[in-house]
Design an enzyme around this catalytic site. Structure first.
Site, short mmCIF file in Angstrom:
data_model
loop_
_atom_site.label_atom_id
_atom_site.label_comp_id
_atom_site.label_asym_id
_atom_site.label_seq_id
_atom_site.Cartn_x
_atom_site.Cartn_y
_atom_site.Cartn_z
N CYS A 172 -18.07 -18.00 10.09
CA CYS A 172 -17.08 -18.66 10.21
C CYS A 172 -16.70 -19.10 11.39
O CYS A 172 -16.58 -19.70 12.53
CB CYS A 172 -16.03 -17.34 10.78
SG CYS A 172 -14.02 -17.16 11.01
N ASP A 219 -18.20 -12.63 10.04
CA ASP A 219 -17.49 -13.72 9.66
C ASP A 219 -16.45 -13.43 9.29
O ASP A 219 -16.28 -12.08 9.18
CB ASP A 219 -17.71 -14.07 8.68
CG ASP A 219 -16.88 -15.32 7.58
OD1 ASP A 219 -16.17 -15.84 7.96
OD2 ASP A 219 -16.36 -14.83 6.64
N SER A 220 -15.08 -13.30 9.46
CA SER A 220 -14.00 -13.17 8.42
C SER A 220 -13.99 -11.43 7.71
O SER A 220 -13.31 -10.92 7.09
CB SER A 220 -12.75 -14.52 9.19
OG SER A 220 -12.81 -14.69 7.62
N HIS A 252 -15.97 -21.21 2.77
CA HIS A 252 -15.90 -20.84 0.94
C HIS A 252 -16.02 -21.78 0.67
O HIS A 252 -15.97 -21.60 -0.54
CB HIS A 252 -14.40 -20.45 1.10
CG HIS A 252 -14.25 -18.76 1.22
ND1 HIS A 252 -14.37 -17.88 2.69
CD2 HIS A 252 -13.62 -17.78 0.34
CE1 HIS A 252 -14.23 -16.71 2.67
NE2 HIS A 252 -13.87 -16.75 1.60
N CYS A 266 -15.53 -24.33 6.05
CA CYS A 266 -15.13 -23.58 6.16
C CYS A 266 -15.87 -22.34 4.63
O CYS A 266 -16.85 -23.51 4.61
CB CYS A 266 -13.22 -22.95 5.07
SG CYS A 266 -12.94 -21.58 4.94
N GLU A 291 -12.00 -16.84 -3.63
CA GLU A 291 -11.88 -15.20 -3.95
C GLU A 291 -10.96 -14.61 -5.20
O GLU A 291 -12.27 -13.39 -5.69
CB GLU A 291 -11.03 -14.44 -2.50
CG GLU A 291 -11.74 -15.20 -1.25
CD GLU A 291 -11.42 -14.41 -0.16
OE1 GLU A 291 -10.40 -13.59 -0.68
OE2 GLU A 291 -12.18 -14.44 0.83
N1 DGL Z 1 -14.39 -17.60 7.81
C1 DGL Z 1 -13.02 -18.49 7.21
C2 DGL Z 1 -13.86 -19.54 8.22
O1 DGL Z 1 -14.77 -20.45 8.14
C3 DGL Z 1 -12.61 -18.88 6.44
C4 DGL Z 1 -11.50 -16.91 5.91
C5 DGL Z 1 -10.64 -16.99 6.41
O2 DGL Z 1 -9.46 -17.78 6.93
O3 DGL Z 1 -11.13 -15.82 7.41
O4 DGL Z 1 -12.83 -20.44 8.73
#
Ligand code: DGL
Length: 331
Positions: free
Chosen positions: A159, A96-97, A272, A270, A238
């Site tokens: 992600c 993931d990012s 989060h 997403c 976050e």
């Molecule tokens: N992990 C990213 C997503 O699911 C969210 C956070 C980001 O913008 O990197 O799209």
């Protein structure tokens, strides 16, 4: 002799790095092997690159040797690897990012408790949601190469933004099973919606890509999709403001539009968002079905491993089955 596209890409990369001129695909003598190679070749070859190195592939495919300056490396035919018992216990790579993808990793660990997992969170370069497609593809490639060095047997792009932008590209480039989180979310939403009005919330990148609409329309052309980017959700999560009045206020402003469109199903597109599910639920009301793609992705991964004969039976699960890597500090 290179016989698959993935191996050919590795060959090209090697030649580039070593300053050797590469032969075009058509000129390379093809062997009678059509199946996939396991793609650790990249790391094994590129680690040892040096200008002037020569490369030679021995004939004894399916397990063939790569000679680099007299040093032997091996590439395997994937079926051969599957025969090796230990390959079943190779870990699953999840990336993931940042750390949000742990919501997906957690679901994989819960549903597939016999599997080992290597997680990579790109905390140095998060967020991906506001970056261009090209950049997200480049980052995803780099991470996949890293995970291949960890000898993973399959990869989950946890992600949503990377799944939206990079999944098709990396699937074509790497000879390893790779799944994302978007298709599975779309499948559940298509099955759940009654009024055929589906909402999708995610980053600017994910929503802007329109990829959910593509999948949903393919599954059911009568479905209308309404997308809404909610960029403030990620920093709020976050910050840990999961049940905060500020988060409720922000959610009310973002989601009003979707309520007005009368969606009966909403994809949490997403990593989060599952963490503020209760706030989203409070704003959208009990009647709207909230889809968390993490659950379905883990199910799909289980099916894929089963089909490919790659499921771990668990008897050999490592003492420390989970490894986590980040590219910068993680709180
Ligand atoms: N992990 C990213 C997503 O699911 C969210 C956070 C980001 O913008 O990197 O799209």
């Amino acid at each position: 002799h290179w016989t698959t596209k993935g191996a050919f890409i590795a060959y090209n990369e090697f030649c580039k790095a070593a300053g050797i001129e590469s032969e075009p695909y058509e000129n390379l003598k093809m062997k009678n092997v059509t199946d996939k190679f396991y793609g650790t070749l990249y790391s094994k070859v590129l680690d040892k690159k040096k200008k002037g190195d020569s490369i030679e592939i021995a004939e004894n495919i399916p397990q063939c040797n790569v000679m680099i300056n007299g040093k032997k490396s091996e590439i395997y035919h994937i079926d051969k690897l599957k025969e090796k018992e230990e390959f079943r216990y190779a870990p699953i790579g999840v990336f993931d990012s940042g750390v949000g993808g742990l919501t997906v990793a957690r679901e994989i660990m819960r549903q597939l408790p016999n599997e080992n997992v290597v997680y990579f969170g790109d905390t140095a370069r998060v967020p991906y949601g506001s970056k261009s497609k090209e950049t997200v593809i480049r980052y995803s490639r780099q991470i996949i190469r890293f995970l291949q060095e960890q000898q993973v047997k399959a990869i989950v792009v946890a992600c949503n933004t990377a799944s939206a932008f990079a999944l098709d590209t990396v699937r074509n480039e790497f000879d390893i099973p790779i799944i994302g989180v978007i298709e599975s979310g779309a499948k559940v939403a298509a099955a759940r919606t009654r009024n055929k009005r589906v909402g999708i919330i995610g980053t600017v990148g994910t929503v802007g890509s329109g990829i959910h609409a593509q999948y949903l329309k393919k599954l059911d052309p009568e479905i209308t999709v309404f997308g809404k980017a909610c960029p403030l959700f990620v920093p709020l999560v976050e910050e840990g403001w999961l049940h905060d009045p500020v988060t409720v206020e922000v959610a009310s402003r973002y989601l009003k539009e979707l309520q007005d469109k009368d969606v009966d199903t909403l994809i949490l597109g997403c990593t989060h968002y599952p963490l503020i599910r209760s706030t989203i639920r409070q704003v959208m009301g009990e009647e709207v079905c909230l889809v968390n793609p993490a659950y379905e992705t883990a199910l799909e991964l289980g099916k894929l491993l089963e089909e490919q004969g790659l499921s771990s039976t668990g008897t050999e699960q490592k003492e420390f089955p989970y490894r986590f890597y980040v590219s910068d500090l993680a709180d």
